[in-house]
Design a protein around this motif. Structure first.
Motif, short mmCIF file in Angstrom:
data_model
loop_
_atom_site.label_atom_id
_atom_site.label_comp_id
_atom_site.label_asym_id
_atom_site.label_seq_id
_atom_site.Cartn_x
_atom_site.Cartn_y
_atom_site.Cartn_z
N ASP A 116 -1.21 3.02 -34.07
CA ASP A 116 -0.32 3.00 -33.07
C ASP A 116 -0.95 3.95 -32.10
O ASP A 116 -1.22 3.60 -30.87
CB ASP A 116 1.15 3.02 -33.43
N SER A 117 -1.29 5.18 -32.46
CA SER A 117 -1.42 6.33 -31.74
C SER A 117 -3.09 5.93 -31.16
O SER A 117 -3.48 6.53 -29.89
CB SER A 117 -1.62 7.57 -32.19
N ALA A 123 -3.82 3.32 -29.72
CA ALA A 123 -3.34 2.25 -28.70
C ALA A 123 -4.53 1.27 -28.44
O ALA A 123 -5.00 1.14 -27.28
CB ALA A 123 -3.13 3.36 -27.49
N MET A 181 -1.71 0.18 -25.15
CA MET A 181 -0.69 0.65 -24.66
C MET A 181 -0.19 1.76 -25.74
O MET A 181 -0.28 1.34 -26.96
CB MET A 181 0.49 -0.26 -24.25
N ARG A 182 0.14 2.79 -25.58
CA ARG A 182 0.88 3.76 -26.38
C ARG A 182 2.22 3.19 -27.19
O ARG A 182 2.78 2.22 -26.14
CB ARG A 182 1.20 5.06 -25.81
N ARG A 212 4.68 0.37 -25.06
CA ARG A 212 4.84 -0.88 -25.77
C ARG A 212 6.35 -1.32 -25.77
O ARG A 212 7.02 -2.22 -25.35
CB ARG A 212 4.25 -0.91 -27.13
#
Length: 133
Positions: free
Chosen positions: A89-90, A92, A102-103, A107
């Motif tokens: 996730d980091s 992005a 998106m971070r 989101r």
């Protein structure tokens, strides 16, 4: 697809190499993102090792007083999966319909904003309005 795919770091196993190749072959990463990807690939390898160890053992083990309890590997695997999710996730990475990613916080904010404007299906309200089928 990029012309030149960065080589995966030495010491990665099959799951880590698979993750590395799928991300590095598709996206241009800066130095910080490459380090995050390296950590994510190493975490993917650790998850595979832990899962193999769990398959070779029992889901239930004896506790300190002989009582049955869940194998501690279950919690360790859960923690590693959460770490992998946070690392990915980091990065992005953008979805197919996005130009840039998106971070996680962005989101979440987008989903919340869309939820405010999405019509809510309320069967009772529709019935009162005469919209029920």
């Amino acid at each position: 697809m990029l012309d030149e795919v960065p080589e995966p770091p030495e010491g990665l196993g099959e799951p880590g190499i698979r993750l590395w190749t799928s991300v590095a072959a598709t996206f241009v990463l800066n130095a910080g993102e490459v380090e995050i990807l390296r950590q994510a690939a190493a975490t993917a390898d650790e998850i595979a090792l832990l899962e193999a160890e769990l398959r070779a053992s029992s889901l239930v083990v004896a506790g300190y007083a002989g009582q049955p309890r869940p194998n501690p590997l279950l919690k360790i695997i859960q923690d590693h999966r959460l770490l992998l999710r946070r690392l990915v996730d980091s990065l992005a990475l953008p979805d197919d319909d996005q130009e840039s990613g998106m971070r996680p916080g962005q989101r979440h904010a987008q989903r919340a904003a869309q939820g405010r404007w999405r019509p809510v299906q309320n069967a009772k309200l529709a019935e009162l309005r005469g919209e029920a089928s």
